[in-house]
Scaffold this motif. Structure first.
Motif, PDB file in Angstrom:
ATOM      1  N   ARG A   1     -12.510  59.634  14.875  1.00 31.51           N
ATOM      2  CA  ARG A   1     -11.363  59.646  14.097  1.00 31.51           C
ATOM      3  C   ARG A   1     -11.082  58.020  14.130  1.00 31.51           C
ATOM      4  N   ARG A   2     -12.063  57.123  14.690  1.00 28.51           N
ATOM      5  CA  ARG A   2     -11.568  55.783  15.052  1.00 28.51           C
ATOM      6  C   ARG A   2     -12.719  54.950  14.549  1.00 28.51           C
ATOM      7  N   ALA A   3     -12.278  53.535  14.263  1.00 27.60           N
ATOM      8  CA  ALA A   3     -13.440  52.738  13.919  1.00 27.60           C
ATOM      9  C   ALA A   3     -14.126  52.216  15.103  1.00 27.60           C
ATOM     10  N   LYS A   4     -13.146  52.217  16.180  1.00 29.94           N
ATOM     11  CA  LYS A   4     -13.901  51.434  17.301  1.00 29.94           C
ATOM     12  C   LYS A   4     -13.981  52.500  18.490  1.00 29.94           C
ATOM     13  N   LEU A   5     -14.874  53.114  18.979  1.00 28.83           N
ATOM     14  CA  LEU A   5     -14.813  54.042  20.176  1.00 28.83           C
ATOM     15  C   LEU A   5     -14.929  53.418  21.568  1.00 28.83           C
TER      16      LEU A   5
ATOM     17  N   TYR B   1     -12.816  54.043  23.730  1.00 30.31           N
ATOM     18  CA  TYR B   1     -12.547  55.014  24.503  1.00 30.31           C
ATOM     19  C   TYR B   1     -13.544  55.608  25.386  1.00 30.31           C
TER      20      TYR B   1
END
Lengths: 211, 172
Positions: free
Chosen positions: B94-98, B100
């Protein structure tokens, strides 16, 4: 003959060579340039080619410009500069049109342009001074130059001390830039590295004399 | 004008077709490596955690775990050294940059698999595809039929229309 052309900076980008190395390049729209006049040692005291780049509307050119261009059957030019020659320019005559192909055998060039104007700037921006501290008793002097020299002896500021003043909007030469590609079909010259001035600024590109 | 020239130059350094992959995909990046005279291809497998830049400057970051240690490599998309990018598995993100994922370890690093059409399993995705195809077929058939009907009506209508229009006020 010393090779050179007038042009316009298009912008910077990055291209890949076959082995995969990325090269930072500046794209310069270079030529075609009309030779408006050939200066010779006998007549003018020095050898040079007067080049003109990009047409100008006739109504916005002066009578003198129009007359000068008419001599070689060309339109008045927006950007006119002289390209110095060491000796007489053989095989080049007034009215001839030079294209970017003149750089085909040239390895490196100098690019002369007008740098971006930054107005009247302080020493931090203009000379990279560090300024004073943010705290520890510094009072409203954070971007100041500090001392400009000794006191009673010599009792005046030495010449050549770097001070605030006009920064940019001056003639700058970037020397010995490698020619990466010559694109004759689109009149483009790609040189490695940066070139003075803003995108769209006029520049003169000439063969470098640096070894 | 200036932009067009820029485009021309950048086009020359870009691949005409870049394999499509997305953030969260597990990919095999085939990298050309020169060893002396010989060229061979090395494969770097991992999850795409970021994509940045545009045109010739576009880059992507692949992260994998090697012997319990996270390893990230950043590749230029258009570099001639990248021979191929093969998508092995698509991840649901759900993100453009992972970024996390860098703070996670073990089982937590796994991403849920994503199938075409946002379905949860391969079977469901296949079923959805079949359904969609049938629906599309039905729609196009209906459209063709409507067209044919309209044609037929157009042939017989002009005289009819006049009559109808004339009749209508009388009926009121």
């Amino acid at each position: 003959m010393n090779v050179g052309l007038l042009g316009r900076k298009v912008g910077m980008t990055q291209i890949y060579q076959e082995d995969g190395t990325a090269v930072p390049v500046t794209v310069v729209q270079c030529g075609p340039c009309t030779v408006l006049q050939v200066r010779t040692a006998e007549r003018d005291g020095y050898h040079a080619l007067q080049l003109g780049f990009m047409d100008k509307k006739r109504k916005s050119a002066t009578q003198a410009e129009r007359g000068h261009a008419r001599k070689v059957e060309a339109e008045p030019k927006r950007f006119v500069r002289e390209l110095r020659q060491e000796g007489p320019a053989d095989g080049i005559s007034a009215g001839q049109v030079l294209t970017v192909e003149v750089f085909n055998d040239i390895k490196a060039v100098d690019v002369v342009g007008t740098s971006k104007g930054r107005g009247y700037s302080g020493v931090m921006k203009r000379h990279g001074f560090k300024g004073l501290r943010a705290s520890h008793g510094v009072k409203r002097m954070h971007r100041h130059p500090g001392s400009s020299g000794p006191s009673a002896d010599p009792a005046h500021t030495r010449k050549g001390i770097r001070k605030p003043g006009q920064y940019g909007n001056a003639r700058v030469t970037a020397r010995n830039l490698k020619v990466v590609r010559v694109d004759a079909a689109n009149n483009l010259l790609l040189v490695r590295g940066a070139v003075p001035g803003p995108n769209g600024g006029f520049v003169m590109v000439r063969q470098t004399n640096k070894k | 004008m200036q932009n067009e020239l820029m485009e021309l130059v950048e086009q020359s350094s870009m691949k005409s077709q870049v394999p499509s992959f997305e953030i969260g995909d597990t990919v095999d990046v085939h990298v050309r490596i020169l060893e002396g005279e010989k060229e061979r291809i090395q494969v770097f497998n991992g999850v795409v955690i970021a994509r940045s830049g545009a045109k010739t400057r576009e880059m992507f970051v692949v992260r994998r775990i090697v012997q319990g240690e996270g390893v990230e490599r950043k590749f230029p998309v258009h570099s001639p050294r990248i021979a191929d990018i093969v998508v092995k598995r698509s991840g649901k993100v759900r993100r453009a940059k992972l970024y996390y994922l860098r703070g996670l370890s073990g089982k937590a690093v796994r991403l849920k698999e994503r199938f075409a059409g946002g379905k949860a399993t391969v079977a469901e995705a296949e079923a959805a595809r079949v359904e969609k195809r049938a629906a599309r077929k039905a729609r196009s058939e209906a459209r063709a039929a409507a067209k044919a009907e309209a044609k037929e009506q157009a042939k017989s209508q002009p005289p009819k229309k006049k009559g109808k229009k004339g009749e209508a006020p009388e009926a009121e």
